[in-house]
Enzyme design. Structure first.
Site, PDB file in Angstrom:
ATOM      1  CG  ASP A  44      -8.502  17.946 -26.876  1.00 48.06           C
ATOM      2  OD1 ASP A  44      -8.288  16.852 -26.319  1.00 48.06           O
ATOM      3  OD2 ASP A  44      -8.088  18.227 -28.012  1.00 48.06           O
ATOM      4  CD  GLU A  46      -7.471  15.354 -29.783  1.00 47.82           C
ATOM      5  OE1 GLU A  46      -6.344  14.859 -29.544  1.00 47.82           O
ATOM      6  OE2 GLU A  46      -7.657  16.268 -30.600  1.00 47.82           O
ATOM      7  NE  ARG A 103     -31.265  -0.214 -32.028  1.00 44.98           N
ATOM      8  CZ  ARG A 103     -31.596   0.443 -30.932  1.00 44.98           C
ATOM      9  NH1 ARG A 103     -32.846   0.396 -30.505  1.00 44.98           N
ATOM     10  NH2 ARG A 103     -30.688   1.112 -30.243  1.00 44.98           N
ATOM     11  CG  HIS A 137     -31.008  -5.323 -34.594  1.00 47.32           C
ATOM     12  ND1 HIS A 137     -31.967  -5.617 -33.646  1.00 47.32           N
ATOM     13  CD2 HIS A 137     -31.652  -4.652 -35.588  1.00 47.32           C
ATOM     14  CE1 HIS A 137     -33.138  -5.131 -34.037  1.00 47.32           C
ATOM     15  NE2 HIS A 137     -32.973  -4.550 -35.207  1.00 47.32           N
ATOM     16  CE  LYS A 202     -41.887  -4.686 -32.861  1.00 46.27           C
ATOM     17  NZ  LYS A 202     -41.024  -4.329 -31.734  1.00 46.27           N
ATOM     18  CG  ASP A 228     -36.311  -8.514 -29.283  1.00 50.47           C
ATOM     19  OD1 ASP A 228     -35.718  -8.805 -30.353  1.00 50.47           O
ATOM     20  OD2 ASP A 228     -37.075  -7.539 -29.181  1.00 50.47           O
TER      21      ASP A 228
END
Length: 329
Positions: A44, A46, A103, A137, A202, A228
């Site tokens: 299933d 799991e 984020r 982040h 931005k 980044d």
């Protein structure tokens, strides 16, 4: 292995299925085999975990980034940690090279969750004693855990690449933050390299995950490196590249720790104004060479392996934060 103390035989490293290749490279560095475990699925769907060796009293490190498929990999991490805790290990460190849901670290509008905090609570409740992660982040996520958290930087790996790039070109390099949120990271790398710093200002377009570049802060040189923490859809680095190109950049490189590459990110990179896009193997990229010749994957296995060695030996990890691109020994 002279660098380890007498309890080294009790060091165990296990991995889920998210990035087993990275776990094996880490084990090569520390000189210990990857622990024997089995992660499977019931009919299933799991998740079923079975540890296949004795771990009683061991100092265990579980390497499992919560990268896509995020929810499956997160559940694997929770079940692995719980399994080991119930097997009477001495200490568990959850090594999370990429922390999914990072984020969602704050409410940006009413009636929204702070999912990063929820995920931190779930991981904590599964039973680890410490968290080792890489380039969160948002640094404040460390405070979402009621556990010791070591948030390493991939700076040594990325700085080595940028240094080699500088040796092969005559023009000066400027380190560019793709957005204001990444200014601290880009400024830190620029300072360590003794290079200029600039930033793309931005704005997020209302109700979307799209951005519009507004202004450039700082001077742009012919060769620019956009820094980044992650590349998701690729639109952010594309907008930043287009903006600095208009201001005089001819050769544009990108250095990011996590290459998530959702949606059309690979297409954007291939068609965009990038010379090279440099990422690490915090997220698995075994077939990336067949998709793009612009993408370079660097390894953070030595950095993570050294952190594991030091944590196991109760040595300081703090010097790993201050390394300026030297090779991890």
């Amino acid at each position: 292995l002279p660098e380890f103390m007498h309890q080294s035989q009790k060091l165990k490293v296990f991995s889920g299925t998210a990035n087993k290749e990275l776990a094996e490279l880490v084990c090569q560095y520390i000189g210990f085999p990857l622990g024997k475990s089995e992660v499977s699925r019931y009919p299933d769907g799991e998740i079923r975990v079975q540890i296949r060796e004795n771990v009683r009293g061991a100092d265990v490190f579980v390497i499992q980034p919560t990268c896509p498929p995020v929810n499956d990999n997160l559940m694997e991490l929770l079940i692995l940690v719980d399994t080991l805790r119930r097997a009477s290990v001495n200490r568990i460190t959850a090594v999370i090279p990429y922390f999914g849901y990072a984020r969602q670290d704050r409410k940006t509008a009413p009636q929204q969750p702070i999912t990063a905090k929820l995920v931190a609570s779930l991981i904590s409740s599964s039973g680890p004693h410490r968290i080792l992660t890489l380039d969160l982040h948002a640094s404040q996520i460390q405070g979402f855990f009621n556990l010791p958290v070591d948030n390493l930087y991939a700076d040594p790996v990325l700085i080595n690449y940028i240094r080699q790039l500088q040796e092969n070109i005559s023009s000066q390099i400027v380190i560019v933050a793709a957005h204001a949120g990444g200014a601290k990271r880009a400024r830190r790398i620029a300072r360590k390299l003794g290079m200029q710093f600039a930033m793309v200002d931005k704005r997020r377009l209302s109700g979307t995950n799209e951005y519009q570049a507004m202004n450039i802060v700082g001077d742009i040189t012919p060769t620019a490196v956009i820094v980044d923490d992650m590349i998701d859809t690729g639109t952010s680095i594309l907008k930043a590249a287009e903006a600095i190109k208009e201001h005089g950049a001819r050769d544009i490189y990108v250095c990011a720790t996590h290459g998530v590459f959702s949606k059309d990110a690979i297409k954007i990179i291939n068609e965009g104004p990038f010379n090279k896009v440099v990422i690490t193997n915090s997220v698995p990229h075994s077939d990336i060479a067949s998709k793009s010749d612009k993408i370079v994957v660097l390894s953070v296995s030595n950095l993570l392996g050294e952190a594991i060695r030091r944590i196991h030996n109760e040595e300081s990890v703090s010097s790993l934060f201050d390394m300026v691109g030297e090779r991890v020994k």
